[in-house]
Design an enzyme around this catalytic site. Structure first.
Site, short mmCIF file in Angstrom:
data_model
loop_
_atom_site.label_atom_id
_atom_site.label_comp_id
_atom_site.label_asym_id
_atom_site.label_seq_id
_atom_site.Cartn_x
_atom_site.Cartn_y
_atom_site.Cartn_z
N CYS A 35 5.60 -3.43 2.33
CA CYS A 35 5.21 -2.03 1.76
C CYS A 35 3.86 -1.88 2.18
CB CYS A 35 5.30 -1.68 0.25
SG CYS A 35 4.28 -3.16 -0.62
N GLU A 64 5.73 1.38 -8.40
CA GLU A 64 5.10 0.76 -7.03
C GLU A 64 5.95 1.34 -5.98
OE1 GLU A 64 2.11 -0.48 -6.83
OE2 GLU A 64 2.04 -0.76 -9.04
N GLU A 99 8.82 7.20 5.64
CA GLU A 99 8.76 5.53 5.80
C GLU A 99 9.87 5.10 6.40
OE1 GLU A 99 9.50 3.48 1.98
OE2 GLU A 99 7.93 2.23 2.38
N LYS A 139 16.18 -6.82 -13.54
CA LYS A 139 17.28 -6.85 -12.38
C LYS A 139 16.58 -6.83 -10.92
CE LYS A 139 19.19 -3.17 -10.15
NZ LYS A 139 19.34 -3.97 -8.95
#
Ligand code: NAD
Length: 480
Positions: free
Chosen positions: A282, A248, A384, A173
């Site tokens: 990232c 991850e 973040e 997906k």
């Protein structure tokens, strides 16, 4: 309006319930296609197709599987222009970035694992006078791959390619925010006549389609890239089912700049490591720590350059930054800029939405933003943001900067700028990160382990690590 379709058992299909939702072009803020709102029943069909295809795909020779994957790599290459335009349109990133980074890397991912599997080998352990152990590496069966929106096809294929090369069948997906190039990939699979059921792509929201992939009793492993909170939710479901997990997750990476660095090289690279892909990589270095001896010089030069940076529509060849991926994401990033001000920060550059002329006037653009004067412990420096926002903070010495760099819950990557080799090794050893770049940023060798520590993830992708993840070792002992 164009409808994106699922790709199950080698056929393009609508979701069973017939429901779709809007796909929005971030550069214009307009709906331009429809995405299947797939549910557990669609995932069920995809898993069944994958199960059926597994006996044939998993027993094919490595060479034959590799040949199929090379056909896909070449098929993407043949439609390069179409993939580049689609990635830029779906994500908001400058066309030239998709052209130089995203799509070529998707091609490389397929090529790398198509050829890598030809050299993958398992071990044997001899016991003199007793016997020999040999270790088989068997594919797992059906595996689930779930990816984010920032590098859509790049990260999607980074999972799918090793899974397929190792002999697994896949239910995957892509992010519902950027589904289009995964759909184009299905067109390539179809064109090359890829064996049906081996790769199935189900579109939709994470909480429905994604969740169903994770929960399905027959997905033996989940390879996930995305946010830390999502990773935690996935682990809480998959771990008690004893699935293999590769996670991850998020990052808050330090970029540490010492007085003795090559200043020009550092400045050029720091501009990229701060704002490439609108800061939505990232690996971007969002916390910049600068040693006191060059802090003022760095601040002046960095701010001057960033104020001249061109934020423009993704098709503008001069665009250095395009649109951020969505309106909610833009609002989130802007709210962090407000928070930084509340926390006592001073905005040195940017700090606001950018409004372009029509037809881009409803697009989601943010000026690259530099903030100083914040404590390293404040929320702006700990959470973040994942947008074009960096903070700059002075430091005295190694000890102080290590404390600041290692203070977050994350540990994905770090960048160090120094010409003292001993210091570089010392620091690299002590930084909490899975990846450290010294006097460089984002230099990637696909053979190296890729991943993070602490809340940035579990497991490693890349090279043998990925092929090991997507296989199960079985040791066999034979008495001599
Ligand atoms: P996200 O976690 O919101 O979504 C990622 C994917 O997970 C999407 O496909 C989404 O539909 C799916 N998903 C969401 N909820 C789910 C659930 N409950 N069950 C199963 N699937 C679910 O992340 P995002 O906003 O798409 O991406 C941004 C994040 O990704 C950032 O935190 C960034 O740091 C991280 N990221 C990490 C890496 C890395 O290599 N460590 C690389 C790129 C991005």
């Amino acid at each position: 309006m164009e409808k994106i379709l699922n790709y199950i058992n080698g056929a393009f299909v609508e979701p069973t319930a017939g429901k779709f939702f809007d796909n929005i072009e971030p550069a214009k803020g307009e709906v331009y296609s429809q995405i299947p709102n797939s549910q557990a029943e669609d995932v069920e069909k995809a898993v069944n197709a994958a199960k059926e295809a597994f006996p044939i795909w998993s027993t094919m020779s490595n060479e034959e599987r590799g040949d199929w994957m090379m056909k896909v790599a070449n098929g993407i290459k043949a439609r390069m222009g179409e993939f580049v335009a689609a990635e830029s349109r779906d994500n908001g990133k400058p066309v030239k970035l998709a052209e130089h980074v995203d799509i070529p890397r998707a091609v490389s991912n397929f090529k790398f694992f198509a050829t890598g599997i030809q050299h993958f080998a398992s071990e044997s352990h001899n016991m003199v006078g007793v016997g020999v152990n040999y270790t088989l590496r068997k594919p797992l069966g059906v595996v689930g791959c779930i990816s984010p929106w920032n590098l859509p096809l790049y990260l999607f294929t980074w999972k799918i390619a090793p899974a397929l090369a190792a002999g697994n069948c896949v239910v995957a997906k892509p992010s519902e925010v950027t589904p289009y190039t995964a759909y184009l990939l299905c067109k390539v699979m179809d064109e090359v006549g890829f064996p049906k059921g081996v790769l199935n792509i189900v579109h939709g929201y994470g909480q429905y389609a994604g969740d169903a992939i994770v929960r399905h009793k027959d997905t033996k492993a989940i390879s996930f890239t995305g946010g830390t909170a999502t990773g935690k939710a996935i682990a809480s479901i998959a771990a008690p089912m004893f699935k293999k997990l590769s996670l991850e997750l998020g990052g808050k990476n330090p970029n540490i700049i010492f007085n003795d660095c090559d200043f020009d090289e550092m400045l050029k690279t720091t501009i990229r490591s701060s704002f490439a892909n609108q800061g939505q990589i990232c690996l971007c270095g969002s916390r910049i720590f600068v040693q006191k001896g060059i802090y003022e010089k760095f601040k002046t030069a960095f701010v001057e350059k960033i104020k001249k940076t061109k934020v423009s529509n993704p098709e503008d060849p001069k665009a250095q930054l395009g649109a951020v991926v969505s309106e909610p994401h833009m609002e989130k990033v802007l709210s962090y800029i407000d928070l930084a001000k509340e926390e006592g920060g001073t905005v040195l550059a940017g700090g606001h939405r950018v409004e372009l002329d029509a037809p881009y006037d409803k697009g989601f653009y943010i000026a690259p933003t530099i903030i100083e004067g914040l404590e390293y412990t404040c929320r702006t420096n700990q959470e973040e943001i994942f947008g074009p926002v960096v903070t700059i903070t002075p430091f005295e010495d190694e000890e102080e900067v290590l404390k600041m760099a290692n203070s977050t819950e994350y540990g994905l990557s770090a960048t160090l700028w120094t010409s003292d080799l001993k210091r570089a090794h010392r620091m690299a050893d002590q930084i909490d990160a899975g990846i450290v770049w010294i006097n460089a940023w984002l230099v990637r060798d696909l053979r190296t382990p890729f991943g993070g520590v602490k809340s940035s993830g579990v497991g490693r992708e890349g090279g043998w690590e990925a092929l090991k993840f997507f296989t199960e070792p079985k040791n066999v002992f034979v008495k001599s």
